[in-house]
Design a protein around this motif. Structure first.
Motif, PDB file in Angstrom:
ATOM      1  N   ARG A 195      -2.752   9.854   1.646  1.00  0.00           N
ATOM      2  CA  ARG A 195      -2.612   8.517   1.231  1.00  0.00           C
ATOM      3  C   ARG A 195      -4.109   8.203   1.206  1.00  0.00           C
ATOM      4  NH1 ARG A 195       1.452   4.813   4.801  1.00  0.00           N
ATOM      5  NH2 ARG A 195      -0.678   4.290   6.228  1.00  0.00           N
ATOM      6  N   THR A 220      -7.119  -1.908   0.064  1.00  0.00           N
ATOM      7  CA  THR A 220      -6.963  -0.399  -0.280  1.00  0.00           C
ATOM      8  C   THR A 220      -8.063   0.248   0.417  1.00  0.00           C
ATOM      9  OG1 THR A 220      -5.829  -1.480  -2.581  1.00  0.00           O
ATOM     10  CG2 THR A 220      -6.491   0.421  -2.512  1.00  0.00           C
ATOM     11  N   SER A 263      -7.019  -7.201  -2.260  1.00  0.00           N
ATOM     12  CA  SER A 263      -6.415  -6.184  -2.700  1.00  0.00           C
ATOM     13  C   SER A 263      -7.101  -5.073  -3.037  1.00  0.00           C
ATOM     14  CB  SER A 263      -5.258  -6.394  -3.623  1.00  0.00           C
ATOM     15  OG  SER A 263      -6.991  -7.012  -5.077  1.00  0.00           O
ATOM     16  N   ALA A 305      -6.627   6.911  -2.100  1.00  0.00           N
ATOM     17  CA  ALA A 305      -5.837   5.582  -2.741  1.00  0.00           C
ATOM     18  C   ALA A 305      -7.418   4.657  -3.924  1.00  0.00           C
ATOM     19  CB  ALA A 305      -5.288   4.710  -1.195  1.00  0.00           C
ATOM     20  N   TYR A 306      -7.967   5.163  -2.909  1.00  0.00           N
ATOM     21  CA  TYR A 306      -9.332   4.205  -4.044  1.00  0.00           C
ATOM     22  C   TYR A 306      -9.279   4.372  -5.182  1.00  0.00           C
ATOM     23  CZ  TYR A 306     -12.207   8.600  -3.286  1.00  0.00           C
ATOM     24  OH  TYR A 306     -12.449  10.542  -3.350  1.00  0.00           O
ATOM     25  N   TYR A 351      -1.486   1.576  -3.995  1.00  0.00           N
ATOM     26  CA  TYR A 351      -2.886   1.013  -3.470  1.00  0.00           C
ATOM     27  C   TYR A 351      -2.060  -0.785  -3.540  1.00  0.00           C
ATOM     28  CZ  TYR A 351      -1.189   0.086  -8.193  1.00  0.00           C
ATOM     29  OH  TYR A 351      -0.898  -0.615  -9.113  1.00  0.00           O
ATOM     30  N   ILE A 352      -2.497  -1.879  -3.216  1.00  0.00           N
ATOM     31  CA  ILE A 352      -2.700  -3.060  -3.082  1.00  0.00           C
ATOM     32  C   ILE A 352      -3.284  -3.522  -4.676  1.00  0.00           C
ATOM     33  CG2 ILE A 352      -2.757  -5.167  -1.628  1.00  0.00           C
ATOM     34  CD1 ILE A 352      -3.034  -3.502   0.930  1.00  0.00           C
ATOM     35  N   TYR A 393       1.119  -1.063   0.013  1.00  0.00           N
ATOM     36  CA  TYR A 393      -0.049   0.265   0.061  1.00  0.00           C
ATOM     37  C   TYR A 393       0.696   1.288   0.309  1.00  0.00           C
ATOM     38  CZ  TYR A 393      -3.559   3.814   1.718  1.00  0.00           C
ATOM     39  OH  TYR A 393      -4.911   4.068   2.323  1.00  0.00           O
TER      40      TYR A 393
END
Length: 754
Positions: free
Chosen positions: A505, A476, A472, A508-509, A463-464, A458
């Motif tokens: 951060r 995330t 993931s 991230a979506y 993101y993952i 992340y």
């Protein structure tokens, strides 16, 4: 050494039995409310279907949950009991309410009227020589009380509880043999006994322990049980072999059969206490008063009535009262008290801690409960919220990360994200005191800056990537919300650099939103391709999945902190609400070879039986179509809850399913708990009143409300026009009246912002 320990316990018994009063939940209920609300509670709701609740006796947030065990190892028997069954193997003292994994069921007692062979090898329930049939016609339950007739033995069993002591009352047939089996060996579901001990301490008292592994890897339960009659004779069994001329058996699987004199009375009373620390602590937890079963039962009912009276509703529909007050009951059976009467408790590393200025709690199902259960506790039990946070901070000291899912002091690492964080953020935003926010913030920040459970990816990629870690997308999205919560506290504490970092951060979506399909999707580590093939209805349970216990339809909406931008990503309010409408009206087909059993309660692809869907119906409010929120919230209230054992559409999950009902039926929902605001839906009752304090209450009234009149026409707050789809916690704490006028057609002007 064994004799010395037994002598110490016997001395404690002699000292403590002379104490006439004790600190227990029986001292908590001083005021008896005028209304008896416990009569509306049906503990059997949720014991059928996939609800996974138990019907047994406990008090609010009690240490013990004394309840029947059917003896079946299966998903729908996670609580130890399922309404479809008709056999019991006994009554154990620790149970989980509505979870998806079975554990606990420790320290099991079973009254019988004959001698049985405890050396028999037991592989399944069929092998158990002391099991019994029962009928629901001879079974009853109410808050703090459970009873059942054991058909095979003609014994009536009654159970009740105080905060740290459980009480059994066995009524045998006249002149029948009176016996009790103590079973520390047979395990159900995920649990496995690793060590156990039973000691005959004196003619009325036994003690021992049961250590096990399962979901909680290091679970140590110590106990003391006292009987109202002297033990006439006894037999002890260790690992399948009878032991003669001993007062203690200790091994992997310990059993005992105790025999009592049947001449003087056909009743046998038992009281049991447990501890995570020691037998001596269990003895301290044991009530010192002579057993008066009816008095304890009545006191437990009074305590429940007092707690249920914190929210009162007015409706002519008796079924709605049953659903509501049963839901309110279920929101207060977990978390559970974990620290002993002397404040000690055990951590998973076997460190014994003393909670000097708080009560420690366990059974912290945070992935579920941060959404509505914990927000409800900020009204019902704000002191317990701070205690829960102090407990989480103590667990943090062991692992240097905040809890994920804590069971009996053990970190299970079950589920995704770190949802201790929104619990702490919400409490601070709502003004709850009693914990050190600076220590809490350090724990929040440290947890989110570690390299564990996907955070390393992340931080590196923003993101993952799906090719580096399962689930993931869900992880995330949840980390993004966790980050936003950290940012809010950083801002409150004046930590501007941290605030900026975590706020950035929390976006991230955005990396995972696919504008072509309108879904959050798995993206590779290079950042140049989505995972293919893609089917938004596809589910894979916890393995090779992008979504946790769900699919793209259910998980693509988890942006609690930035809905306005999510709407923009969809192309504006109309496209956003069109997509929402498709969610509710799409076919309910779920595809895949390993579909998650948690996807239940389907309305289209909306899955109310699992927590990721719980906020979604309220999203229309953000897109200027609040009447659609009103419609779908009412549809969920109407179709997903009822008064039968199958009255919950999915796992209760330690109060979350019920907390959704409690809030939504009143017309509110804590959409983003750490925001300190509640979204407005469609109130179900003529009025609901939240008791804020002895002097302050907040009442929600709904004029003309009915099954047809589900739409808000107008509203006032303390007599002034109210035209907002949200209300703050601060406004509610001030007390007053929020009054709605309801109608059967949408008012598309109410609650609209320009």
């Amino acid at each position: 050494m064994m004799k010395i320990k037994q002598l110490q316990l016997l001395c404690l018994i002699g000292i403590l039995l002379g104490i006439s009063s004790c600190k227990d939940s029986t001292n908590e209920a001083k005021i008896i409310p005028q209304k008896n609300l416990t009569k509306f509670v049906d503990p059997f709701i949720g014991t059928g279907g996939h609800g996974h609740t138990y019907p047994g006796a406990t008090v609010p947030f009690g240490m013990l949950q004394v309840s029947p065990d059917n003896g079946i190892s299966s998903w729908d028997w996670c609580s130890g009991y399922h309404y479809s069954d008709s056999i019991t193997i006994g009554f154990s003292h620790l149970h989980l309410s509505g979870t998806g994994i079975g554990d606990l069921a420790d320290i099991r007692l079973m009254p019988i009227n004959k001698k049985v062979d405890l050396a028999t090898q037991i592989k399944t329930r069929d092998d158990i020589p002391y099991k019994s049939f029962y009928s629901h016609n001879q079974e009853s339950a109410s808050p703090g009380y459970y009873s059942v007739k054991l058909k095979d033995f003609d014994i009536n069993v009654e159970l009740t509880s105080s905060l740290r002591t459980a009480y059994h009352k066995y009524t045998f047939a006249e002149k029948d043999e009176q016996s009790v089996v103590i079973d520390l060996g047979f395990a159900i579901n995920w649990d496995k006994t690793t060590a156990s001990k039973i000691t005959i301490l004196d003619e009325n008292t036994i003690s021992g322990y049961r250590h096990s592994t399962g979901w909680a890897k290091n679970q140590k339960v110590f106990f003391v049980a006292q009987f109202s009659k002297p033990i006439k004779t006894y037999q002890l069994v260790n690992d399948g072999a009878y032991k003669s001329n001993v007062t203690t058996v200790e091994g992997e699987k310990a059993f005992a059969q105790l025999f009592f004199n049947s001449e003087n009375s056909n009743q046998l009373l038992v009281k049991v206490a447990v501890s995570s620390v020691s037998e001596a602590n269990a003895l301290e937890n044991l009530s010192k008063e002579t057993i008066d079963f009816e008095a304890i039962k009545n006191e437990s009912s009074k305590i429940w009535n007092k707690n249920l009276s914190n929210i009162t509703i007015e409706t002519d529909n008796e079924d709605l009262k049953t659903i509501f007050y049963t839901a309110l009951y279920h929101t207060q059976v977990a978390p559970v008290t974990f620290s002993d009467a002397n404040n000690e408790f055990r951590k998973e590393n076997d460190e014994i801690i003393k909670a000097d200025d708080y009560t420690a709690y366990s059974t912290l199902s945070l992935w579920d409960t941060f959404r509505a259960e914990q927000p409800l506790l900020t009204f019902l039990a704000p002191d317990k919220v701070s205690d829960i946070i102090n407990t989480m901070l103590e667990y943090y000291q062991t692992n240097k990360k905040l809890p994920v899912w804590t069971l009996y002091g053990n970190e299970t690492n079950t589920m995704t994200g770190y949802h201790s964080i929104p619990v702490i953020a919400e409490a601070y935003v709502k003004g709850i005191k009693g914990f050190d926010i600076n220590k809490a913030y350090e724990a929040m920040k440290t947890t989110m800056m570690q390299d564990d459970r996907g955070l390393e990816y992340y931080k590196k990629y923003g993101y993952i990537p799906h090719d580096l870690l399962d689930e993931s997308v869900t992880i995330t999205l949840e980390f993004a919300y966790n980050d936003w919560c950290v940012a809010q506290i950083a801002k409150e504490l004046g930590k501007e650099e941290d605030y900026t970092y975590f706020l950035n951060r929390s976006k991230a979506y955005q990396h995972l939103y696919d504008s072509e399909t309108g879904f959050m999707r798995g993206k590779n580590a290079k950042g140049n391709a989505w995972k293919e093939p893609f089917d938004p209805k596809y589910s894979a349970h916890r393995v090779h999945a992008e979504y946790t216990e769900g699919n793209a339809w259910q998980h693509s909406w988890f942006v609690l902190h930035d809905v306005e931008n999510l709407i923009k990503l969809h192309g504006g309010e109309d496209k956003f609400t069109d997509k929402l409408e498709q969610l509710f009206t799409e076919s309910s087909e779920i595809t895949g070879d390993n579909v998650s059993a948690d996807i239940t309660g389907l309305i289209g692809q909306y899955a109310h039986g699992n927590e990721p869907s719980h906020h979604i119906a309220y999203m229309y409010n953000y897109a200027n179509k609040p009447w659609k929120t009103q419609y779908w919230v009412r549809e969920i209230l109407k179709t997903q809850y009822n008064t039968t054992p199958d009255g919950l559409s999915g796992n209760e999950d330690c109060g979350q399913m019920s907390a959704w009902y409690v809030f939504s039926s009143m017309g509110l929902y804590p959409y983003s708990p750490a925001s300190g605001e509640y979204q407005i839906g469609s109130p179900l009752f003529k009025s609901s009143t939240i008791k804020i304090s002895e002097d302050i209450s907040f009442t929600i009234k709904a004029e003309n409300v009915s099954d047809e009149n589900i739409y808000i026409q107008s509203a006032t707050l303390n007599g002034k026009v109210f035209n907002s789809t949200s209300i703050s916690h601060k406004q509610i704490l001030q007390g007053g009246t929020l009054q709605f006028v309801m109608g059967n057609t949408p008012n598309k002007n109410w609650g609209i912002t320009n």
